[in-house]
Design a protein around this motif. Structure first.
Motif, short mmCIF file in Angstrom:
data_model
loop_
_atom_site.label_atom_id
_atom_site.label_comp_id
_atom_site.label_asym_id
_atom_site.label_seq_id
_atom_site.Cartn_x
_atom_site.Cartn_y
_atom_site.Cartn_z
N THR A 65 0.44 -1.39 0.19
CA THR A 65 -0.43 -0.26 0.02
C THR A 65 1.16 0.99 0.31
N VAL A 66 0.02 2.57 -0.72
CA VAL A 66 0.76 3.35 -0.88
C VAL A 66 -0.09 4.81 -0.27
N HIS A 67 0.38 5.17 0.80
CA HIS A 67 -0.17 6.70 0.90
C HIS A 67 -0.20 8.02 0.70
N LEU A 68 -1.23 8.76 0.68
CA LEU A 68 -0.67 9.83 0.22
C LEU A 68 -1.27 10.92 1.27
N GLN A 69 -0.75 11.55 2.60
CA GLN A 69 -1.11 12.14 3.74
C GLN A 69 -1.43 13.62 2.99
N MET A 70 -2.67 13.96 2.88
CA MET A 70 -2.89 15.45 2.25
C MET A 70 -3.65 16.88 2.99
N ASN A 71 -2.52 17.04 3.77
CA ASN A 71 -3.12 18.98 4.91
C ASN A 71 -3.54 20.38 4.31
N SER A 72 -3.78 20.74 5.37
CA SER A 72 -3.80 21.78 4.82
C SER A 72 -3.60 22.28 3.36
N LEU A 73 -5.20 21.33 2.98
CA LEU A 73 -5.69 21.75 0.95
C LEU A 73 -6.05 22.99 0.93
N LYS A 74 -6.30 23.29 -0.11
CA LYS A 74 -6.72 24.56 -1.37
C LYS A 74 -7.35 24.62 -2.12
N SER A 75 -7.58 25.85 -2.40
CA SER A 75 -8.91 24.89 -3.47
C SER A 75 -8.20 24.80 -4.96
N GLU A 76 -6.87 25.06 -5.23
CA GLU A 76 -6.15 24.64 -6.29
C GLU A 76 -5.99 23.04 -6.55
N ASP A 77 -6.31 21.67 -5.11
CA ASP A 77 -5.58 21.20 -5.13
C ASP A 77 -6.89 19.49 -5.71
N THR A 78 -7.62 20.59 -6.22
CA THR A 78 -9.55 19.52 -6.59
C THR A 78 -8.89 19.32 -8.03
N ALA A 79 -8.32 17.98 -8.09
CA ALA A 79 -8.32 17.42 -8.91
C ALA A 79 -8.57 15.57 -9.36
N VAL A 80 -8.64 15.29 -9.75
CA VAL A 80 -8.31 13.55 -10.30
C VAL A 80 -6.59 12.81 -9.80
N TYR A 81 -7.29 12.09 -8.71
CA TYR A 81 -5.83 11.36 -8.07
C TYR A 81 -5.38 10.06 -8.36
N TYR A 82 -4.13 9.98 -9.07
CA TYR A 82 -4.15 8.65 -9.30
C TYR A 82 -2.74 8.08 -9.20
N CYS A 83 -2.73 7.20 -8.29
CA CYS A 83 -1.75 6.35 -8.03
C CYS A 83 -0.86 4.85 -8.58
#
Length: 121
Positions: A77-95
């Motif tokens: 498994t791989v994780h992505l912890q995302m903190n202090s999110l901004k509107s510009e982080d809006t997207a479809v995320y792919y591993c």
């Protein structure tokens, strides 16, 4: 056959946090570099973060200091912890992962199906 299945996306307010996970399954012999990418409509897929098998990590400047990539080798498994999110982080995320399978013996990149992350109030 290798599958990468992502989870953890959704809607979050600006300043909030999300943790994305990607589980690898199939006839996997070994996993090398793992990573996360993201894409917004009408734009190319952008690199977000990578974690090499040796442990080195790299982040895009836009997420440095806010996102953390980690792996659990025992659980593939791989994780992505995302903190202090901004509107510009809006997207479809792919591993993404560099994998060699028992069947082929050939290293190649595999992708997850993508999941939506929306940062909005």
């Amino acid at each position: 056959q290798v599958q990468l299945v992502e989870s953890g996306g959704g809607l979050v307010q600006p300043g909030g946090s999300l943790r994305l996970s990607c589980v690898f399954s199939g006839s996997i012999l070994s996993i090398g570099t793992m990573g996360w990418y993201r894409q917004v409509p009408g734009k190319e897929r952008d690199w977000v973060a990578t974690l090499a098998s040796g442990g080195s990590v790299n982040y895009a400047d836009s997420v440095k200091g806010r996102f953390t990539i980690s792996r659990d080798n025992a659980k593939n498994t791989v994780h992505l912890q995302m903190n202090s999110l901004k509107s510009e982080d809006t997207a479809v995320y792919y591993c993404n992962a560099y994998i060699v399978t028992l069947m082929s013996g050939v290293w190649q990149y595999y992708w997850g199906q993508g999941l939506q992350v929306t940062v909005s109030s």
